[in-house]
Write an enzyme that holds these catalytic residues in place. Structure first.
Site, PDB file in Angstrom:
ATOM      1  N   THR A 156      38.508  66.867  18.999  1.00 19.36           N
ATOM      2  CA  THR A 156      38.060  67.938  18.108  1.00 19.36           C
ATOM      3  C   THR A 156      39.163  68.997  18.059  1.00 19.36           C
ATOM      4  O   THR A 156      39.951  69.125  19.002  1.00 19.36           O
ATOM      5  CB  THR A 156      36.716  68.536  18.573  1.00 19.36           C
ATOM      6  OG1 THR A 156      36.857  69.024  19.899  1.00 19.36           O
ATOM      7  CG2 THR A 156      35.603  67.487  18.518  1.00 19.36           C
TER       8      THR A 156
ATOM      9  N   THR B  22      39.890  72.377  18.353  1.00 18.30           N
ATOM     10  CA  THR B  22      40.218  73.337  19.410  1.00 18.30           C
ATOM     11  C   THR B  22      40.509  72.623  20.725  1.00 18.30           C
ATOM     12  O   THR B  22      41.436  72.986  21.456  1.00 18.30           O
ATOM     13  CB  THR B  22      39.084  74.364  19.586  1.00 18.30           C
ATOM     14  OG1 THR B  22      38.861  75.028  18.336  1.00 18.30           O
ATOM     15  CG2 THR B  22      39.426  75.403  20.647  1.00 18.30           C
ATOM     16  N   CYS B  23      39.745  71.594  21.022  1.00 20.35           N
ATOM     17  CA  CYS B  23      39.936  70.848  22.268  1.00 20.35           C
ATOM     18  C   CYS B  23      41.302  70.169  22.293  1.00 20.35           C
ATOM     19  O   CYS B  23      42.022  70.223  23.293  1.00 20.35           O
ATOM     20  CB  CYS B  23      38.852  69.786  22.425  1.00 20.35           C
ATOM     21  SG  CYS B  23      37.172  70.438  22.354  1.00 20.35           S
ATOM     22  N   HIS B  24      41.649  69.533  21.192  1.00 21.01           N
ATOM     23  CA  HIS B  24      42.856  68.708  21.114  1.00 21.01           C
ATOM     24  C   HIS B  24      44.135  69.525  20.939  1.00 21.01           C
ATOM     25  O   HIS B  24      45.167  69.190  21.517  1.00 21.01           O
ATOM     26  CB  HIS B  24      42.706  67.712  19.956  1.00 21.01           C
ATOM     27  CG  HIS B  24      43.801  66.705  19.870  1.00 21.01           C
ATOM     28  ND1 HIS B  24      43.964  65.722  20.826  1.00 21.01           N
ATOM     29  CD2 HIS B  24      44.780  66.534  18.968  1.00 21.01           C
ATOM     30  CE1 HIS B  24      45.013  64.977  20.487  1.00 21.01           C
ATOM     31  NE2 HIS B  24      45.514  65.451  19.370  1.00 21.01           N
TER      32      HIS B  24
ATOM     33  N   LEU C 281      43.116  71.549  25.850  1.00 20.43           N
ATOM     34  CA  LEU C 281      43.755  70.563  26.721  1.00 20.43           C
ATOM     35  C   LEU C 281      45.262  70.789  26.884  1.00 20.43           C
ATOM     36  O   LEU C 281      45.772  70.747  28.011  1.00 20.43           O
ATOM     37  CB  LEU C 281      43.476  69.143  26.223  1.00 20.43           C
ATOM     38  CG  LEU C 281      44.175  68.040  27.017  1.00 20.43           C
ATOM     39  CD1 LEU C 281      43.600  67.916  28.415  1.00 20.43           C
ATOM     40  CD2 LEU C 281      44.083  66.723  26.277  1.00 20.43           C
TER      41      LEU C 281
END
Length: 161
Positions: free
Chosen positions: A46, A48-50, A54
């Site tokens: 997703t 923001t996560c990617h 992270l």
């Protein structure tokens, strides 16, 4: 009710892809006798996560190690195959342990589940980061909104060590 500083992390079983294929990793195995950074994300790949959350932990891996962190792990309510693909796509290598909590059992036990059914994603993890020493939470940063990675980001967590 959400887990808080001073609480012991619950027992849990995660799925991961090992050298010979799918295996289980128990939370006790991950946490016992170690200082662990565990951060949770709403979903692998997703935006923001990617692109934000992270990468900061990968980038600051050596700084965490220098401050006594034994293990950095990311948790998501995805299956182990998605988590393994995410690991490979990010080039995180052995810097981050990718934990699949496919049925959200662990995030529910933490009290950090996020109902994302309105976005077609079902139950997911809130965006958070914590530090645990021998399984006891010593720092917990939870985002107010899933699209932000500020208080749960690597830089913010490093400042608490």
């Amino acid at each position: 009710m959400s887990i808080t500083i001073g609480d012991r992390l619950p027992d849990g079983v995660f799925k991961v892809i090992g050298a010979d294929g799918p295996v289980e990793m128990k939370s006790a195995e991950l946490l016992a006798g170690k200082t662990v950074v565990l951060f949770g994300v709403p979903g692998a790949f997703t935006p923001t996560c990617h692109m934000n959350h992270l990468p900061g932990f990968v980038e600051h891996h050596d700084a965490f190690k220098a401050k006594g962190v034994d293990t950095i792990a990311v948790l998501s309510v995805n299956d182990m195959f998605v988590m393994d693909a995410w690991k490979k796509a990010t080039g995180a290598g052995d810097k981050i342990v990718f934990l699949a909590d496919g049925s959200a059992d662990f995030v529910k036990a933490l009290g950090l589940e996020l109902d994302a059914t309105g976005f077609g994603m079902g139950i997911r993890s809130k965006r958070f980061a914590l530090i645990a020493k021998d399984g006891v939470v010593t720092q917990l940063n939870v985002e107010d909104a899933p699209g932000q990675a500020t208080v749960s980001g690597a830089a913010a967590l490093l400042e608490t060590l």
